[in-house]
Design a protein around this motif. Structure first.
Motif: not given
Length: 284
Positions: A99-115
């Motif tokens: 959902s957009d609330d997770i996608g814009t607030r929490i997921l970016p940090e997760v994806l940054s670490q994953f990358a």
């Protein structure tokens, strides 16, 4: 400058989360006295008292609260560094719905670490409602999805990775909550937050009207910023210039859950799933 020992920081975080030395000792498989000695040495090294010791529990001092944030970040960074060198090299792609609330607030940090850990993996993020993402998952278009689950669901599909209260949110100078019927900004039919909110209002007989509907939080926030409505939000997402509305005429909404639903397992999706779950554990 003194160096902080990661094992001591891990002990400190465990005590903070348990609230007792005895409970933490069972988790780290050491004696309470050994943990007490570690914390005493840590306090001496930093020159600050970290815990307020009470008969049956311990509480963090303001300095302890500050160290807790640093400790979690340092431990995450240590884990990331170790994983970079020891984890097997992964290549491929993985799709995740959110959902957009997770996608814009929490997921970016997760994806940054994953990358940083797996630079050769391509991640495809699809933002949509929980219903839409489950349909995409079942159609084979996604490998996993983060879906919102209301508190009245008997059996949760997937693994619950987060639980949090929904609260009433409005502008810091809001007067919308004083109107009758109460104007609401909610998502469309099928949203767990909407269902829980309307159920709570109906149960208490609180008059309301749905003034605005929008699938994403940013659209709902626009109505709140203009003080045209109030909305149900997770407590952690209510930040200035919004505030939690506390009014005796508004009922408690309840707590929602966030579940990680997966279509199957493979090394690439396993790695992303572990990053996602770790992110929510660290937010608690």
């Amino acid at each position: 400058m003194p160096l902080l020992d990661n094992e001591v920081l891990r002990t400190f975080v465990t005590i903070s989360e348990c609230g007792t030395f005895t409970g933490a000792a069972k988790i780290v498989h050491r004696t309470p006295s050994a943990l007490s000695m570690q914390i005493k040495q840590l306090e001496q090294k930093l020159g600050k008292c970290l815990f307020i010791r009470e008969p049956r529990q311990v509480r963090l001092t303001p300095e302890g609260e500050a160290l807790l944030g640093y400790s979690r970040r340092l431990l995450r960074l240590n884990e990331e560094a170790v994983r970079y060198f020891l984890a097997p090299s992964l290549e491929g792609k993985v799709g995740i719905g959110t959902s957009d609330d997770i996608g814009t607030r929490i997921l970016p940090e997760v994806l940054s670490q994953f990358a940083r850990s797996y630079p050769a993996v391509l991640v495809n993020v699809v933002v949509g409602s929980s219903k839409q993402n489950l349909e995409r998952l079942d159609a084979g278009e996604l490998d996993m999805a983060l879906v919102t689950v209301s508190d009245d669901v008997q059996r949760v599909r997937g693994e619950v990775v987060h639980e949090e209260p929904l609260v009433w949110a409005g502008h810091e100078e809001s007067t919308a909550f004083l109107r009758s019927p109460v104007p609401l900004a909610v998502a469309h039919e099928g949203c767990a937050w909407r269902r829980m909110t309307l159920r709570a209002l109906d149960k208490t007989g609180t008059p309301y009207r749905i003034a605005y509907t929008c699938e994403n939080c940013s659209g709902q926030e626009a109505a709140l910023m203009a003080d045209l409505a109030i909305a149900p939000f997770p407590r952690s997402l209510v930040n200035s210039p919004l505030k939690e509305i506390t009014n005796q005429n508004l009922p408690e909404i309840g707590s929602y859950q966030l579940a990680l639903v997966r279509r199957g397992t493979n090394p690439v999706s396993d790695a992303l799933a572990n990053h996602v779950k770790s992110a929510f554990v660290n937010r608690q």
